[in-house]
Design a protein around this motif. Structure first.
Motif, PDB file in Angstrom:
ATOM      1  N   UNK A 962       0.833  -1.208   0.000  1.00 24.22           N
ATOM      2  CA  UNK A 962       0.000   0.000   0.000  1.00 24.22           C
ATOM      3  C   UNK A 962       0.864   1.254   0.000  1.00 24.22           C
ATOM      4  N   UNK A 963       2.129   0.952  -0.195  1.00 25.71           N
ATOM      5  CA  UNK A 963       3.096   2.050  -0.243  1.00 25.71           C
ATOM      6  C   UNK A 963       3.086   2.868   1.055  1.00 25.71           C
ATOM      7  N   UNK A 964       2.991   2.170   2.095  1.00 28.88           N
ATOM      8  CA  UNK A 964       2.972   2.821   3.411  1.00 28.88           C
ATOM      9  C   UNK A 964       4.310   2.626   4.115  1.00 28.88           C
ATOM     10  N   UNK A 965       4.659   3.646   4.845  1.00 30.02           N
ATOM     11  CA  UNK A 965       5.884   3.509   5.635  1.00 30.02           C
ATOM     12  C   UNK A 965       5.547   2.651   6.867  1.00 30.02           C
ATOM     13  N   UNK A 966       6.331   1.666   7.142  1.00 30.58           N
ATOM     14  CA  UNK A 966       6.022   0.726   8.231  1.00 30.58           C
ATOM     15  C   UNK A 966       7.263   0.615   9.136  1.00 30.58           C
ATOM     16  N   UNK A 967       7.134   1.182  10.296  1.00 33.01           N
ATOM     17  CA  UNK A 967       8.321   1.310  11.168  1.00 33.01           C
ATOM     18  C   UNK A 967       8.112   0.464  12.427  1.00 33.01           C
ATOM     19  N   UNK A 999      -6.809   0.562   7.303  1.00 36.98           N
ATOM     20  CA  UNK A 999      -7.463   1.867   7.209  1.00 36.98           C
ATOM     21  C   UNK A 999      -6.533   3.006   6.769  1.00 36.98           C
ATOM     22  N   UNK A1000      -5.262   2.697   6.599  1.00 33.88           N
ATOM     23  CA  UNK A1000      -4.338   3.763   6.211  1.00 33.88           C
ATOM     24  C   UNK A1000      -4.045   3.667   4.712  1.00 33.88           C
ATOM     25  N   UNK A1001      -4.260   4.786   4.063  1.00 33.85           N
ATOM     26  CA  UNK A1001      -4.070   4.802   2.620  1.00 33.85           C
ATOM     27  C   UNK A1001      -2.794   5.521   2.248  1.00 33.85           C
ATOM     28  N   UNK A1284       0.196   0.865  -5.056  1.00 35.05           N
ATOM     29  CA  UNK A1284      -0.504   2.146  -5.261  1.00 35.05           C
ATOM     30  C   UNK A1284      -1.995   2.020  -5.029  1.00 35.05           C
ATOM     31  N   UNK A1285      -2.399   0.778  -4.755  1.00 34.71           N
ATOM     32  CA  UNK A1285      -3.825   0.470  -4.555  1.00 34.71           C
ATOM     33  C   UNK A1285      -4.638   0.936  -5.784  1.00 34.71           C
ATOM     34  N   UNK A1286      -4.025   0.748  -6.914  1.00 34.01           N
ATOM     35  CA  UNK A1286      -4.687   1.137  -8.172  1.00 34.01           C
ATOM     36  C   UNK A1286      -5.333  -0.106  -8.790  1.00 34.01           C
ATOM     37  N   UNK A1287      -6.612  -0.198  -8.566  1.00 35.29           N
ATOM     38  CA  UNK A1287      -7.322  -1.415  -8.939  1.00 35.29           C
ATOM     39  C   UNK A1287      -7.313  -1.611 -10.473  1.00 35.29           C
ATOM     40  N   UNK A1288      -7.572  -0.532 -11.120  1.00 31.08           N
ATOM     41  CA  UNK A1288      -7.610  -0.647 -12.593  1.00 31.08           C
ATOM     42  C   UNK A1288      -6.271  -1.122 -13.162  1.00 31.08           C
TER      43      UNK A1288
END
Lengths: 1328, 78
Positions: A962-967, A999-1001, A1284-1288
């Motif tokens: 989800x391209x999230x920073x995960x620390x 829940x984090x985008x 990127x959570x880009x479904x298409x």
């Protein structure tokens, strides 16, 4: 045998009683009640004549001389006939002259001669010493007999005991007899003691006499008969063996007549201690009667002792020995006390009167002649104490020296003979006017010398002090001067001999001396007064001569100075005032010469009471002389009187003195009466005041009672109403006036309409009231008040209730004086109580109903809960069973390599859907178990960092997707091993992190771990999961933790049951911690987990290894084929497992219920059994129990297969004997691992199947298959789209992959459509 | 009982004194004692009792003395 200690205790007790009586009498006497003034007491005090000589000595005498001893008592009886004349005269003179002793009496008669007084004192001292010795000897002998009865003849005591007795006697004498200086004053306490002792000795001797006469013998006649037949028959006479007994008999009769009064101690009690001349009348018959009684048994006791064989040498002790040997102990003690009384009485009085004589007639003249000794005048009392000690000690010394040489009778006679010498001067003095000082002095001296020579000297010779030649040959060999045969008079007993010669000399010298020498004027005057003391008939008034010009104050000072020489100043002043009052010149300033003369005489008499007449005369002469003018005036007064009356001066003086004495007595009587009147007035005034105070007190009390708000009334001891307060009037309608004074329960009529006892009567007269009854509901307060609740059905026409309280009333002496009752109306209270009771009953009923309803509700709830649990269990079973089949078959089919990719994709979809459904079921079951509190904490020690890292790793890719920073931060500060529930902690972390990623985008997620707390027992693990999600509004913060609730942001996100957070919080709380949430809408949220942990002690945890899960393809060759029994009622489930096992190579048989399983197992003996729990006919638990309980099935491994989702079922299942527990739907790996564990099997694996279970379970294809299906470009494209959570974009990428591998493409397409980016990301990463 | 006058009393006293002295003296007592049995015992106590009885009667007939009331000699101290 009497214990000496008992004897000592009795003596001490007896003396203590005497002390107590003496003190009591003296105290009463000081208050005006003079018990000792009784004629009976006076008579009994005279009975000290019956000393130890009578008590013990007469018994001894009776055994030697028959009835001779009676002469000692018959003589006094005869003399008593003359007492009204003789003794009364002595008493009268004693009062006139304040006589203090017999020596004082003789001295007063003969011109107050100091020489005569001194001589008489010497005679008394020497003559009495043997008598005191006799008393001491009797006491010592008695104590000796008690201590050693066998030594009858020589009964004596050791020196210590005798010393102790002597000291005790000195102490007693001083205590009772010498406590004050004025010897003419009466000693009431001592006289009372003497009387008591006389009673005791009489009773004791009568007791002994009766015991001997009627106890040991059959009365007097028996004793006389036995005596007449015995060798002692000669004793039945008045002289025993005496040849001429009438001589000693007569002489004893005569001198005992005299000594009964002229013995110093007898003179003291008969004359000095006489309070009233009229007492002589009683004494005249009572005293002889006393002597008769005490001697009545003397002869029987003496003869009795002889008849009992006791030695005659110990006859003096017969009175004590007979009861000691033949009688009871108490009689012995009583006899001893009687003898003790007889001896001590005499010693006390004798030593007391001798001490007075010694100080007054020996010491004071000595002081008068020697100025250096004048200081002793002020210490006369102490001198008397010393004299008492000296007298008793002298007697004690004599007893030690001569006591053993003489019998008691002999010693007594020596004294009697000496005291006889007082008879001529005394009798001559009161009956013969011619008797004078010279005659008395010479007579006394001669008589005493003869006594000394004929009686005392022989006693000393017989004691061995002097040679017997004097007794046998006389001095210088002159036979005529032999002491016991003086002038050749022989044939007389020593006593008769002394009596004859001493009286002959005494009387002769007295008469001749008186005739030869002339009397002085004073002497003549005194002689007249003595002789005519009982007469005196004329009354005259003394004419007043001259002027009242003598200063009384000066004369008083002179008198006080004289008195102060002997007594203290205060006492001297009192005596002086007493004389002034007696003369009638009190308060006068100037007096006549005649009044001064009277005053002088009065002072002299007063002083004589302290120091004796002779010394008083000398003192007055020296200190209070009359001037010539005063003498002249007095002479003129008396000359005129003589001229007027034509009488001699002696007659005049006698008459004047007589009336002066009368005047003194009357004045004294008047003063006493005045004093009594004053006392009576005082008493009356006090009584009036007390009565007034009482009335005031009653009024005060009445006012208080009247004021009381409660109806109160009081009755006296007779039950009469004495108080009826206002409240009572109001309550009953009866006014106090109508009720006061009424009795017979009249007060109850107001309540009951009839006269009957009330509560007040129960306290006033409990017995009577209780008998009449009518009391109910009685009670008593802790203070002792009686109370009763009374119900009166018809009180003034109404139902009434009262609370009554009653108590006794006492007077000042503690006697019951009446009672009081207080009545309070409690009708309203009772009504309220009744209403309250009804309400209470109703309430109780309601409560009971409610309780029942609640109980029912609770039961329903419990039933419902149970039903819910059952339902959940059933539902779980029912859902899991088909799921088991679905998942199992889908996986089984996937094992088939012949199926097409499309079919494999379909099977994967079926599998994932099943697993999702299983996850939902698990979540619902979890929350259900939590709410039912069926979740248990399983604390283990584990690697905390590993758990957190595992979870972090699990989500790392997803976060990346989800391209999230995960620390992950803070791991370095954590302890490696901790103690808590690992599973629950892992679950919490998964839920929180998964939720945050979900829940984090954009932005990131931070996981921070830290530790707080220092002590090892109080450490907390703090985990924070912070995200940059949409945030939660404040009002929705709590909804996050509520089951089946979703927040506004939650609703925008698809997927999830909404149970993750509630489960996490509940887990955290079960572990003792909590989860809190802080959030800002639009910025993100922070979940904080606080958990208490304990630091572990392990350094490494074994068994933690990565299990590589490979697909089992079959049994390795070389092994026996295990027999496996599958018991399952559901055909699909049974077939699935049977097929799986058969495909692997096992020998499998199946059973459809427990009973069949048991039967097959008993026949076939399988190696392992898979047993479903719920089966018809017989469930799995019973089947397992039977198999395990059999001999053949004991070692067969049995695994339970159950679709129940409830963990708590595991325990109950395992107790039935199962070895393993597997929940449906099962995993192949589980099945094979369990059998490998129990059967030691070796499997063949498919090498290509080396992938994680989760991967396989989630996607349905392998990573290798995935890699084949997509090129690296396609994989990067898909990864970018997922992150990127880009479904298409993701769908486009998947469509390209589907061209290469439609099955993989379809799976990925489905994930993309489901927006399951997590899954997609994981698959892509695994394929990388 | 009628009281005896002083003169009569003195005479009676002396008479009784001498009378009983004689009864208790020689020779009467020797005569009584001649048999050496219990008669002497009985005699002595019998006469003694009579004497006491007579004295009691006499004492009852004696005129009380008035000069002895209210003496000031008695101690309150005891």
């Amino acid at each position: 045998m009497i214990n000496p200690l008992t004897l000592i205790a009795v003596i001490i007790l007896y003396i203590g009683c005497l002390f107590a009586v003496a003190l009591w009498v003296e105290r009463k006497g000081s208050r005006g009640r003079k018990w000792a003034n009784s004629p009976v007491v006076y008579t009994l005090s005279l009975a000290i004549y019956c000393t130890a000589w009578t008590y013990y000595g007469s018994v001894g005498n009776a055994t030697k001389s028959g009835l001779m001893f009676l002469a000692l008592y018959l003589g006094p009886t005869l003399s008593v006939l003359l007492w009204w004349t003789v003794l009364r005269k002595l008493v009268r003179i004693k009062k006139l002259y304040h006589i203090t002793s017999i020596a004082d009496f003789i001295s007063a008669r003969y011109d107050k001669s100091s020489a005569i007084a001194a001589l008489a004192t010497m005679i008394a001292l020497i003559g009495t010493t043997p008598y005191i010795a006799l008393q001491l000897k009797s006491i010592f002998s008695a104590v000796g007999i008690i201590k050693a009865p066998e030594l009858l003849a020589t009964g004596s005591v050791d020196r210590f005991t005798s010393d102790l007795i002597v000291i005790l006697l000195i102490f007693l004498t001083i205590s009772f007899g010498v406590r004050r200086l004025d010897s003419s004053e009466r000693h009431q306490g001592m006289v009372t003691i003497l009387a008591l002792e006389s009673v005791v000795k009489l009773v004791a001797f009568l007791a002994v006499g009766i015991f001997v006469t009627y106890g040991l013998f059959d009365g007097f006649s028996d004793i006389f008969v036995r005596l007449s037949k015995s060798s002692h028959s000669y004793l039945m006479s008045f002289g025993g063996k005496e040849e001429a007994p009438y001589i000693p008999w007569t002489s004893t009769l005569i001198f005992s007549m005299c000594v009964v009064v002229f013995l110093p101690h007898q003179f003291h009690v008969a004359v000095v201690e006489n309070p009233d001349e009229n007492h002589i009348r009683t004494a005249m018959w009572m005293f002889p009667l006393y002597m008769l009684l005490i001697t009545l048994f003397t002869f029987p006791v003496g003869i009795g002792g002889l008849l009992k064989g006791l030695p005659i040498s110990g006859a003096d002790g017969f009175a004590l020995v007979l009861p000691l040997r033949f009688g009871p102990s108490w009689l012995t003690v009583l006899t001893f006390i009687g003898g003790f009384s007889a001896a001590t009485g005499m010693i006390m009085v004798c030593s007391m009167t001798l001490s007075t004589m010694m100080t007054n007639h020996l010491l004071l003249p000595l002081i008068g002649n020697n100025e250096r000794l004048s200081f002793l005048k002020r210490h006369l009392l102490k001198c008397r104490w010393v004299a008492v000690g000296a007298v008793i000690s002298l007697g004690y010394w004599f007893e030690r020296q001569a006591g053993n040489s003489y019998a008691l009778t002999s010693i007594g006679l020596v004294s009697f003979a000496a005291m006889l010498q007082f008879a001529p001067p005394i009798l001559g003095g009161i009956f013969w006017r011619g008797g004078n000082k010279a005659g008395a002095l010479s007579g006394l001296g001669a008589g005493f010398l003869v006594w000394f020579y004929t009686m005392f000297l022989p006693s000393l010779i017989k004691s061995g002090w002097l040679p017997t030649t004097l007794l046998e040959s006389g001095p210088f060999g002159i036979a005529l001067l032999r002491p016991e045969q003086l002038f050749g008079l022989s044939g007389f007993a020593p006593v008769s001999h002394t009596f004859f010669w001493s009286m002959a000399f005494n009387i002769s010298f007295f008469v001749l001396g008186s005739l030869y020498f002339e009397q002085s004027k004073t002497e003549r005057s005194i002689a007249g007064e003595f002789v005519d003391v009982l007469s005196g008939d004329s009354v005259m008034n003394r004419p007043i001569q001259g002027e009242a010009d003598i200063n009384l104050e000066e004369k008083c000072e002179e008198a006080e100075l004289v008195l102060c020489q002997y007594i203290d100043k205060k006492k001297a002043k009192e005596s002086c005032l007493k004389c002034l009052r007696a003369v009638g010149i009190y308060e006068k300033q100037w007096i006549y010469a005649s009044e001064l003369f009277d005053f002088h005489n009065m002072i002299e008499r007063e002083l004589a009471g302290f120091v004796g007449a002779a010394s008083a005369r000398e003192a007055i002469k020296r200190g209070m002389s009359l001037s010539s003018k005063e003498s002249k005036e007095i002479s003129e007064v008396y000359a005129e009187i003589l001229a007027d009356l034509n009488v001699t001066p002696a007659d005049l003086r006698r008459t004047v003195d007589f009336y002066q004495e009368r005047e003194v007595l009357l004045n004294s009587h008047f003063t006493e009466l005045e004093e009594k009147v004053r006392e009576r007035d005082t008493q009356i005034n006090e009584r009036v005041q007390v009565e007034e105070a009482l009335r005031g007190s009653e009024q005060f009390l009445g006012s208080i009672i009247d004021f009381l708000p409660d109806a109160t009334y009081v009755i006296d001891h007779a039950g009469t109403v004495i108080s009826w307060n206002r409240a009572m009037e109001t309550l009953t309608g009866i006014v106090a006036g109508d009720m006061l004074g009424k009795g017979d329960y009249a007060y109850s009529k107001a309540f009951y309409g009839t006269n009957r006892p009330m509560l007040i009567d129960l306290v006033a007269d409990p017995i009577k009231a209780y008998i009449e009854g009518g009391y109910e509901g009685l009670g008593m307060t802790p203070e002792g008040l009686l109370y009763e609740e009374i119900h009166v059905p018809n009180f003034k026409g109404q139902d009434a209730y009262f609370m009554a309280t009653a108590a006794r009333l006492y007077d000042q002496h503690g006697n019951q004086a009446g009672a009081i009752e207080s009545i309070r109306v409690i009708t309203e209270r009772k009504k309220a109580e009744k209403a309250l009771k009804v309400a209470h009953d109703s309430l109780e009923l309601t409560v009971e109903e409610r309780t029942k309803a609640l109980r029912d509700a609770k039961e329903h709830a419990e039933t419902a809960n149970k039903a819910k649990s059952v339902f959940l269990s059933h539902m779980s079973h029912e859902l899991r069973t088909p799921l088991n089949a679905i998942l199992g078959y889908s996986r089984l089919m996937q094992r088939d390599n012949t199926i097409s990719p499309e079919q494999r994709e379909h099977l994967g979809t079926i599998n994932r859907s099943g697993e999702h459904l299983l996850s939902l079921i698990n979540d619902v079951l979890e929350i259900s178990r939590i709410e039912a509190q069926r979740i248990h904490i399983e604390t283990t020690e584990f690697d905390l960092g590993a758990v957190i890292s595992d979870v972090y790793a699990m989500f790392r890719l997803k976060a990346a997707a989800k391209n999230l920073q995960f620390i992950l931060d803070g791991m370095q500060d954590l302890p490696r091993y901790v103690l808590t529930d690992e599973g629950k902690l892992r679950q919490i972390l998964i839920n929180l992190i998964g939720n945050a990623i979900k829940f984090t985008e954009e932005g990131g997620i931070a996981v921070r771990a830290s530790l707080r707390g220092n002590s090892t027992s109080d450490k907390w693990l703090l985990l924070e999961v912070e995200d940059t999600g949409p945030g939660i509004a404040n009002e929705e913060l709590e909804k996050v933790f509520q089951a089946f609730e979703q927040t506004a942001s939650g609703r925008q996100v698809v997927g999830g049951t909404g149970l993750g957070m509630p489960i996490s919080r509940k887990f955290a709380r079960m572990l003792g911690g909590d989860i809190t949430l802080s959030s800002t809408v639009g910025k993100g949220s922070v979940f904080r987990v606080d958990l208490p942990i304990m630091e572990g002690t392990k350094t490494d945890i074994p068994g933690e290894k990565t299990v590589t899960q490979k697909r089992v393809m079959g049994l390795a060759p070389g092994q026996a084929v295990p027999r496996i029994l599958v018991a399952e009622d559901v055909m699909e489930s049974r077939a699935l497992l049977v097929k799986l096992l058969q495909m692997t190579g096992f020998d499998v048989r199946e059973a459809v219920n427990g009973l069949e399983a048991v039967e097959i197992a008993s026949e076939w003996h399988p190696h392992f059994i898979w047993m479903d729990i719920r089966m018809p006919v017989m469930d799995g638990m019973e089947a397992a129990r039977r198999i395990k309980g059999s001999s053949w099935g004991e070692k067969i491994g049995i695994a339970a297969l159950t679709a129940s989702g409830l963990l708590e079922d595991r325990d109950s299942i395992m107790t039935a004997g199962f070895d393993e527990f597997v929940r449906k739907p099962f995993l192949e790996q589980e099945i094979f691992d369990i059998m490998r564990k129990h059967l030691g099997l070796v499997y063949l694996y498919d090498n290509e199947s080396e992938e994680t279970v989760s991967q396989e379970a989630n996607s349905g294809f392998s990573a290798q298959q995935m890699r084949k299906a997509m090129t690296p470009e396609l994989r990067n494209e898909l990864l970018s789209a997922v992150i990127a959570l880009d479904t298409n974009q993701a769908i486009k990428a998947v469509e390209k992959i589907a061209i290469t591998d439609p099955f993989v493409g379809k799976v990925l397409m489905q994930l993309a459509l489901d927006l399951d980016y997590d899954h997609l990301l994981r698959l892509v990463e695994e394929a990388d | 009982m009628k009281h005896l006058s002083n003169d009569n009393l003195a005479s009676l006293e002396m008479f009784l004194f001498l009378f009983f002295f004689a009864l208790f003296g020689w020779p009467i007592i020797t005569i009584v004692d001649r048999t050496h049995d219990s008669s002497i015992f009985i005699y002595l106590f019998l006469v003694w009792g009579i004497v006491i009885l007579l004295i009691a009667l006499i004492s009852l007939s004696l005129k009380p003395s008035h000069s002895s009331h209210g003496t000031n000699e008695e101690s309150g101290e005891g």
